[in-house]
Design a protein around this motif. Structure first.
Motif, PDB file in Angstrom:
ATOM      1  N   LEU A  13      16.605   6.828   6.507  1.00 30.86           N
ATOM      2  CA  LEU A  13      17.685   5.914   6.185  1.00 30.86           C
ATOM      3  C   LEU A  13      18.324   6.348   4.868  1.00 30.86           C
ATOM      4  N   ALA A  14      19.614   6.592   4.888  1.00 26.56           N
ATOM      5  CA  ALA A  14      20.338   6.925   3.664  1.00 26.56           C
ATOM      6  C   ALA A  14      20.586   5.622   2.928  1.00 26.56           C
ATOM      7  N   LEU A  15      19.822   5.391   1.853  1.00 27.29           N
ATOM      8  CA  LEU A  15      19.844   4.105   1.166  1.00 27.29           C
ATOM      9  C   LEU A  15      20.311   4.240  -0.281  1.00 27.29           C
ATOM     10  N   LYS A  16      20.637   3.104  -0.849  1.00 28.88           N
ATOM     11  CA  LYS A  16      20.969   3.049  -2.277  1.00 28.88           C
ATOM     12  C   LYS A  16      19.664   3.031  -3.062  1.00 28.88           C
ATOM     13  N   MET A  17      19.483   4.031  -3.922  1.00 24.55           N
ATOM     14  CA  MET A  17      18.230   4.141  -4.666  1.00 24.55           C
ATOM     15  C   MET A  17      18.320   3.370  -5.996  1.00 24.55           C
ATOM     16  N   PHE A  56      17.056  10.410   0.555  1.00 27.77           N
ATOM     17  CA  PHE A  56      16.297   9.483   1.380  1.00 27.77           C
ATOM     18  C   PHE A  56      15.045   9.054   0.613  1.00 27.77           C
ATOM     19  N   PRO A  57      14.344   8.003   1.060  1.00 25.84           N
ATOM     20  CA  PRO A  57      13.069   7.643   0.432  1.00 25.84           C
ATOM     21  C   PRO A  57      11.919   8.476   1.002  1.00 25.84           C
ATOM     22  N   ALA A  58      11.178   9.129   0.121  1.00 25.71           N
ATOM     23  CA  ALA A  58       9.939   9.806   0.508  1.00 25.71           C
ATOM     24  C   ALA A  58       8.812   8.800   0.314  1.00 25.71           C
ATOM     25  N   VAL A  59       8.096   8.475   1.390  1.00 19.90           N
ATOM     26  CA  VAL A  59       7.096   7.415   1.363  1.00 19.90           C
ATOM     27  C   VAL A  59       5.731   7.988   0.969  1.00 19.90           C
ATOM     28  N   LEU A  60       5.054   7.290   0.043  1.00 16.25           N
ATOM     29  CA  LEU A  60       3.799   7.770  -0.513  1.00 16.25           C
ATOM     30  C   LEU A  60       2.745   6.669  -0.485  1.00 16.25           C
ATOM     31  N   ASP A  61       1.485   7.059  -0.367  1.00 18.42           N
ATOM     32  CA  ASP A  61       0.395   6.106  -0.493  1.00 18.42           C
ATOM     33  C   ASP A  61       0.330   5.623  -1.944  1.00 18.42           C
ATOM     34  N   ALA A  62       0.244   4.329  -2.132  1.00 19.30           N
ATOM     35  CA  ALA A  62       0.305   3.751  -3.478  1.00 19.30           C
ATOM     36  C   ALA A  62      -0.918   4.065  -4.330  1.00 19.30           C
ATOM     37  N   ASN A  93       0.804  -1.237   0.000  1.00 17.17           N
ATOM     38  CA  ASN A  93       0.000   0.000   0.000  1.00 17.17           C
ATOM     39  C   ASN A  93       0.831   1.277   0.000  1.00 17.17           C
ATOM     40  N   CYS A  94       2.153   1.145  -0.059  1.00 21.09           N
ATOM     41  CA  CYS A  94       3.013   2.335  -0.112  1.00 21.09           C
ATOM     42  C   CYS A  94       4.100   2.183  -1.173  1.00 21.09           C
ATOM     43  N   LYS A  95       4.458   3.296  -1.741  1.00 15.03           N
ATOM     44  CA  LYS A  95       5.580   3.357  -2.682  1.00 15.03           C
ATOM     45  C   LYS A  95       6.506   4.488  -2.242  1.00 15.03           C
ATOM     46  N   TYR A  96       7.532   4.741  -3.038  1.00 15.66           N
ATOM     47  CA  TYR A  96       8.467   5.800  -2.646  1.00 15.66           C
ATOM     48  C   TYR A  96       9.050   6.480  -3.880  1.00 15.66           C
ATOM     49  N   GLN A  97       9.525   7.673  -3.651  1.00 15.97           N
ATOM     50  CA  GLN A  97      10.379   8.396  -4.590  1.00 15.97           C
ATOM     51  C   GLN A  97      11.566   8.926  -3.804  1.00 15.97           C
ATOM     52  N   PRO A  98      12.714   9.102  -4.448  1.00 17.99           N
ATOM     53  CA  PRO A  98      13.846   9.701  -3.729  1.00 17.99           C
ATOM     54  C   PRO A  98      13.574  11.158  -3.399  1.00 17.99           C
ATOM     55  N   ILE A  99      14.030  11.585  -2.242  1.00 17.67           N
ATOM     56  CA  ILE A  99      13.925  12.990  -1.860  1.00 17.67           C
ATOM     57  C   ILE A  99      15.317  13.501  -1.522  1.00 17.67           C
ATOM     58  N   LYS A 100      15.680  14.614  -2.105  1.00 21.37           N
ATOM     59  CA  LYS A 100      17.005  15.198  -1.902  1.00 21.37           C
ATOM     60  C   LYS A 100      16.946  16.245  -0.792  1.00 21.37           C
ATOM     61  N   ILE A 101      17.810  16.064   0.207  1.00 22.10           N
ATOM     62  CA  ILE A 101      17.935  17.041   1.293  1.00 22.10           C
ATOM     63  C   ILE A 101      19.403  17.461   1.321  1.00 22.10           C
TER      64      ILE A 101
END
Length: 248
Positions: free
Chosen positions: A244-248, A227-233, A214-222
């Protein structure tokens, strides 16, 4: 000034009050001006700890040194300490406010946090708006059509900026729902690229009423971090930033 209060009690009281002020400031940073993980990514912790060092440590320490019951100029000494402490506190708070995140801008394929210091007065005037004060505002963005705006966006791109830095290009976030969902990624992809942090990803999703379906993500630059910006699917509703600083 005649008083029966000991210097240790005076310093302890000063320390307690300073701690309360510092705690209030930290809560405002965490929950209003710098939602997680923005305070760490932007570098606000350094400013915050400088304020704490002066207000919570130095102020009470000076009170301990100068406080002496019956001392002739005690009121003046305490007034000087208070002035220095308040001045340092106000300077620190103004610096935090100047660097605070003003906008969380959806760009279509990614998000970007725009700081208040990165928005010009000219852009605010052209966008007929003012900077949000009670936390970052979620906005969408549109493509520039005005030659001046196109030039400004190209200039922003060369410095790591984007359309979100120009308030005249801001639109309601809901207007970008279809484009955002079209470019959003499944968390299975993120987990595959970050096998060592899969448990942390799932733990965050669970604690925020999300899962891989029920959720997806897009990268967000700060600034320089992503980081992953979490969104309702289904609705593209913004649910927050996974710290979490992750590998996108």
């Amino acid at each position: 000034m005649k008083t029966s209060i000991s210097r240790y009690r005076a310093s302890g009281t000063h320390f307690f009050l300073s701690c309360m002020v510092g705690l209030c400031l930290l809560m405002m940073c965490w929950y209003m001006w710098y939602p997680t993980p923005m305070l760490r990514a932007i570098g606000g912790y350094e400013i915050f700890f400088l304020i704490v060092g002066i207000d919570v440590v130095l102020g009470p320490a000076l009170t301990l040194v100068v406080f002496k019951p019956g001392k002739k100029w005690l009121v003046l000494d305490l007034a000087v300490i208070a002035i220095v402490q308040v001045s340092a506190f106000l300077y620190g708070v103004s610096t935090l406010l100047e660097a605070r995140p003003a906008y969380i801008a959806a760009l279509g394929k990614e998000f970007q946090v725009v700081q208040a210091s990165e928005i010009t007065d000219g852009s605010l005037a052209k966008g007929k708006t003012t900077l949000p004060i009670w936390g970052p505002k979620l906005v969408g963005t549109k493509e520039p059509t005005d030659p001046a705006d196109i030039s400004n966006v190209n200039a922003m791109l060369s410095f790591g900026g984007n359309k979100g830095h120009l308030t005249q290009l801001h639109i309601p976030y809901a207007d970008m729902k279809d484009e955002i969902l079209k470019n959003a990624e499944d968390f299975t992809i993120l987990e595959k690229n970050n096998e060592d942090k899969k448990a942390d990803i799932q733990s965050w999703l669970k604690s925020n009423d999300c899962d891989e379906k029920n959720c997806k993500y897009q990268p967000i630059k700060i600034r320089a971090s992503i980081f992953p910006a979490v969104l309702d699917a289904k609705t593209a509703a913004y649910k927050g930033i996974m710290p979490l600083a992750l590998k996108m």
